[in-house]
Scaffold this motif. Structure first.
Motif, PDB file in Angstrom:
ATOM      1  N   GLY A  65       0.815  -1.216   0.000  1.00  0.00           N
ATOM      2  CA  GLY A  65       0.000   0.000   0.000  1.00  0.00           C
ATOM      3  C   GLY A  65       0.843   1.258   0.000  1.00  0.00           C
ATOM      4  N   PHE A  66       1.943   1.237   0.734  1.00  0.00           N
ATOM      5  CA  PHE A  66       2.844   2.401   0.772  1.00  0.00           C
ATOM      6  C   PHE A  66       3.424   2.669  -0.607  1.00  0.00           C
ATOM      7  CE2 PHE A  66       7.256   3.974   1.157  1.00  0.00           C
ATOM      8  CZ  PHE A  66       6.968   5.259   1.577  1.00  0.00           C
ATOM      9  N   TRP A  67       4.017   1.634  -1.211  1.00  0.00           N
ATOM     10  CA  TRP A  67       4.649   1.829  -2.520  1.00  0.00           C
ATOM     11  C   TRP A  67       3.616   2.233  -3.566  1.00  0.00           C
ATOM     12  CZ3 TRP A  67       9.411   2.653  -1.708  1.00  0.00           C
ATOM     13  CH2 TRP A  67      10.104   1.973  -0.719  1.00  0.00           C
ATOM     14  N   ALA A  68       2.444   1.638  -3.523  1.00  0.00           N
ATOM     15  CA  ALA A  68       1.380   1.997  -4.468  1.00  0.00           C
ATOM     16  C   ALA A  68       0.944   3.445  -4.268  1.00  0.00           C
ATOM     17  CB  ALA A  68       0.199   1.044  -4.317  1.00  0.00           C
ATOM     18  N   SER A  69       0.924   3.911  -3.015  1.00  0.00           N
ATOM     19  CA  SER A  69       0.507   5.291  -2.736  1.00  0.00           C
ATOM     20  C   SER A  69       1.470   6.305  -3.332  1.00  0.00           C
ATOM     21  CB  SER A  69       0.375   5.528  -1.227  1.00  0.00           C
ATOM     22  OG  SER A  69       1.650   5.672  -0.609  1.00  0.00           O
ATOM     23  N   LEU A  70       2.698   5.878  -3.596  1.00  0.00           N
ATOM     24  CA  LEU A  70       3.690   6.758  -4.216  1.00  0.00           C
ATOM     25  C   LEU A  70       3.561   6.774  -5.745  1.00  0.00           C
ATOM     26  CD1 LEU A  70       6.862   5.693  -2.179  1.00  0.00           C
ATOM     27  CD2 LEU A  70       5.419   7.713  -1.806  1.00  0.00           C
ATOM     28  N   GLY A  71       2.682   5.914  -6.261  1.00  0.00           N
ATOM     29  CA  GLY A  71       2.513   5.827  -7.703  1.00  0.00           C
ATOM     30  C   GLY A  71       3.502   4.882  -8.361  1.00  0.00           C
ATOM     31  N   TRP A  72       4.161   4.051  -7.550  1.00  0.00           N
ATOM     32  CA  TRP A  72       5.123   3.100  -8.082  1.00  0.00           C
ATOM     33  C   TRP A  72       4.381   1.927  -8.704  1.00  0.00           C
ATOM     34  CZ3 TRP A  72      10.342   2.498  -5.210  1.00  0.00           C
ATOM     35  CH2 TRP A  72      10.857   3.755  -4.899  1.00  0.00           C
ATOM     36  N   LYS A  73       4.941   1.384  -9.766  1.00  0.00           N
ATOM     37  CA  LYS A  73       4.299   0.284 -10.476  1.00  0.00           C
ATOM     38  C   LYS A  73       4.742  -1.058  -9.895  1.00  0.00           C
ATOM     39  CE  LYS A  73       3.164  -1.423 -15.007  1.00  0.00           C
ATOM     40  NZ  LYS A  73       3.288  -1.275 -16.430  1.00  0.00           N
ATOM     41  N   ARG A  74       3.783  -1.954  -9.744  1.00  0.00           N
ATOM     42  CA  ARG A  74       4.044  -3.277  -9.184  1.00  0.00           C
ATOM     43  C   ARG A  74       4.290  -4.302 -10.290  1.00  0.00           C
ATOM     44  NH1 ARG A  74       0.845  -6.583  -4.590  1.00  0.00           N
ATOM     45  NH2 ARG A  74       1.620  -8.662  -5.123  1.00  0.00           N
ATOM     46  N   PHE A  75       5.274  -5.173 -10.024  1.00  0.00           N
ATOM     47  CA  PHE A  75       5.579  -6.294 -10.902  1.00  0.00           C
ATOM     48  C   PHE A  75       5.685  -7.542 -10.030  1.00  0.00           C
ATOM     49  CE2 PHE A  75       7.268  -2.491 -12.857  1.00  0.00           C
ATOM     50  CZ  PHE A  75       6.777  -2.585 -14.149  1.00  0.00           C
ATOM     51  N   ASP A  76       5.165  -8.648 -10.542  1.00  0.00           N
ATOM     52  CA  ASP A  76       5.185  -9.891  -9.789  1.00  0.00           C
ATOM     53  C   ASP A  76       6.052 -10.934 -10.481  1.00  0.00           C
ATOM     54  OD1 ASP A  76       3.340  -9.395  -7.524  1.00  0.00           O
ATOM     55  OD2 ASP A  76       1.904  -9.033  -9.135  1.00  0.00           O
ATOM     56  N   HIS A  77       6.657 -11.768  -9.677  1.00  0.00           N
ATOM     57  CA  HIS A  77       7.440 -12.887 -10.179  1.00  0.00           C
ATOM     58  C   HIS A  77       6.476 -13.999 -10.576  1.00  0.00           C
ATOM     59  CE1 HIS A  77      10.153 -16.336 -10.165  1.00  0.00           C
ATOM     60  NE2 HIS A  77      11.127 -15.466 -10.337  1.00  0.00           N
ATOM     61  N   PRO A  78       6.787 -14.773 -11.609  1.00  0.00           N
ATOM     62  CA  PRO A  78       5.879 -15.847 -12.023  1.00  0.00           C
ATOM     63  C   PRO A  78       5.547 -16.844 -10.907  1.00  0.00           C
ATOM     64  CG  PRO A  78       7.627 -15.562 -13.648  1.00  0.00           C
ATOM     65  CD  PRO A  78       7.949 -14.669 -12.486  1.00  0.00           C
ATOM     66  N   GLU A  79       6.480 -17.078 -10.002  1.00  0.00           N
ATOM     67  CA  GLU A  79       6.233 -18.025  -8.913  1.00  0.00           C
ATOM     68  C   GLU A  79       5.515 -17.387  -7.728  1.00  0.00           C
ATOM     69  OE1 GLU A  79       9.627 -20.443  -7.896  1.00  0.00           O
ATOM     70  OE2 GLU A  79      10.319 -20.393  -9.971  1.00  0.00           O
TER      71      GLU A  79
END
Length: 92
Positions: A65-79
């Motif tokens: 939530g913190f990182w998203a609130s900064l407008g940072w984009k999320r990326f997930d690992h396939p696993e």
């Protein structure tokens, strides 16, 4: 905060290829009694200013939530979690 100049996240789905421009925030913490006072946000702004030629990234541990609130984009690992934490990349 603890920073790392060498970070590899090429195995994350859709993550940008930043090479040596990436600077990882390995650790940042605001005392629980001081959270939600924009201290972390201000600190990150200053890190960005101090490292203007770099792109900051962070692997999140319960702070999505913190990182998203900064407008940072999320990326997930396939696993996915719990083997791999979500990656957040500063807008650039």
């Amino acid at each position: 905060a603890k920073l790392d100049e060498e970070v590899d996240f090429s195995h994350y789905n859709g993550a940008p290829a930043l090479g040596a421009r990436a600077l990882e925030i390995q650790f940042i913490e605001v005392a629980e009694t001081h959270r939600l006072q924009r201290i972390g946000t201000e600190f990150i702004k200053r890190l960005i200013q101090a490292n203007g030629n770099r792109v900051l990234v962070a692997f999140s541990e319960d702070a999505d939530g913190f990182w998203a609130s900064l407008g940072w984009k999320r990326f997930d690992h396939p696993e996915g979690w719990p083997s791999y934490r979500p990656l957040f990349v500063q807008p650039f």
